[in-house]
Design a protein around this motif. Structure first.
Motif, PDB file in Angstrom:
ATOM      1  N   PRO A  43       0.809  -1.211   0.000  1.00 17.62           N
ATOM      2  CA  PRO A  43       0.000   0.000   0.000  1.00 17.62           C
ATOM      3  C   PRO A  43       0.848   1.269   0.000  1.00 17.62           C
ATOM      4  N   VAL A  44       0.422   2.233  -0.821  1.00 15.45           N
ATOM      5  CA  VAL A  44       1.031   3.561  -0.841  1.00 15.45           C
ATOM      6  C   VAL A  44      -0.078   4.592  -1.051  1.00 15.45           C
ATOM      7  N   ALA A  73      13.306   7.533  12.385  1.00 14.30           N
ATOM      8  CA  ALA A  73      12.464   6.636  11.600  1.00 14.30           C
ATOM      9  C   ALA A  73      13.283   5.414  11.193  1.00 14.30           C
ATOM     10  N   LEU A  74      12.640   4.273  11.195  1.00 10.39           N
ATOM     11  CA  LEU A  74      13.314   3.018  10.867  1.00 10.39           C
ATOM     12  C   LEU A  74      13.014   2.627   9.429  1.00 10.39           C
ATOM     13  N   ARG A  75      14.060   2.291   8.699  1.00 12.66           N
ATOM     14  CA  ARG A  75      13.923   1.956   7.282  1.00 12.66           C
ATOM     15  C   ARG A  75      14.677   0.670   6.976  1.00 12.66           C
ATOM     16  N   ALA A  76      14.232   0.002   5.933  1.00 16.51           N
ATOM     17  CA  ALA A  76      14.971  -1.109   5.329  1.00 16.51           C
ATOM     18  C   ALA A  76      15.439  -0.593   3.974  1.00 16.51           C
ATOM     19  N   ILE A  77      16.697  -0.785   3.701  1.00 12.50           N
ATOM     20  CA  ILE A  77      17.252  -0.388   2.406  1.00 12.50           C
ATOM     21  C   ILE A  77      17.563  -1.675   1.670  1.00 12.50           C
ATOM     22  N   TYR A  91       5.920  -1.340   8.528  1.00 11.28           N
ATOM     23  CA  TYR A  91       4.893  -1.964   7.697  1.00 11.28           C
ATOM     24  C   TYR A  91       5.433  -2.455   6.365  1.00 11.28           C
ATOM     25  N   GLY A  92       6.684  -2.173   6.050  1.00 10.89           N
ATOM     26  CA  GLY A  92       7.263  -2.594   4.789  1.00 10.89           C
ATOM     27  C   GLY A  92       6.859  -1.722   3.619  1.00 10.89           C
TER      28      GLY A  92
END
Length: 172
Positions: free
Chosen positions: A86-87, A110-114, A162-163
């Motif tokens: 979702p975006v 903020a937490l991110r996955a790269i 939430y990915g």
């Protein structure tokens, strides 16, 4: 000034998403409200123009498959790595990310996955990333690290919680 360019969803993809999203669902627009009805979205990221949703804007939550769309452009075959999520986008055409400076959605902490992808669209690595106080320098270092690997063709930044896809960076 940032070293790498954060890419919003392309105008072509947005036109398609405003008709049918990547899950085959029609657009369901609504007006963003402070009270969160029908969806609490004020302040959430818009992937069409890389800024936060403001009260009163007509928006929609759509399913978006960024790797699938990139693969169409390049001939890659991501197979099982193709995913949709979702975006938020503006329900109507917008001006895009004109004049945006720095990296979007770069709130310190903020937490991110790269995630790193190769030219075939397969994941070839990734890392956890906590946005530092100096977000620009932090993201620059993370992208430098990613593109130091010759097989990395593009990078997706996703929210860890939430990915959700945040933005894309392609090899310079």
């Amino acid at each position: 000034m940032t070293t790498y360019m954060a890419l919003p969803i392309s105008p072509t993809a947005l036109k398609e998403l405003r008709h049918l999203d990547d899950a085959g669902q029609p657009l369901r627009p609504y007006t963003a409200r402070e009270d969160g009805v029908p969806i609490a979205c004020v302040g959430s990221p818009l992937r069409c123009c890389l800024r936060a949703i403001e009260p009163g804007e007509r928006v929609a939550l759509v399913s978006y498959a960024p790797l699938r769309r990139w693969a169409r452009e390049t001939g890659a075959e991501p197979g099982a790595y193709d995913e949709a999520g979702p975006v938020f986008i503006h329900a109507d055409e917008c001006a895009g990310a004109r004049g945006a400076q720095g990296y979007p959605f770069a709130r310190p902490g903020a937490l991110r996955a790269i995630r790193r992808y190769n030219a075939d669209g397969h994941i070839v690595g990734g890392r956890f990333f906590e946005v530092p106080d100096d977000a620009e320098t932090g993201f620059d270092r993370a992208f430098e690290e990613a593109f130091a690997e010759p097989e990395v063709a593009l990078v997706h930044v996703r929210a860890l919680e939430y990915g959700c896809f945040q933005f894309e960076v392609r090899r310079p």
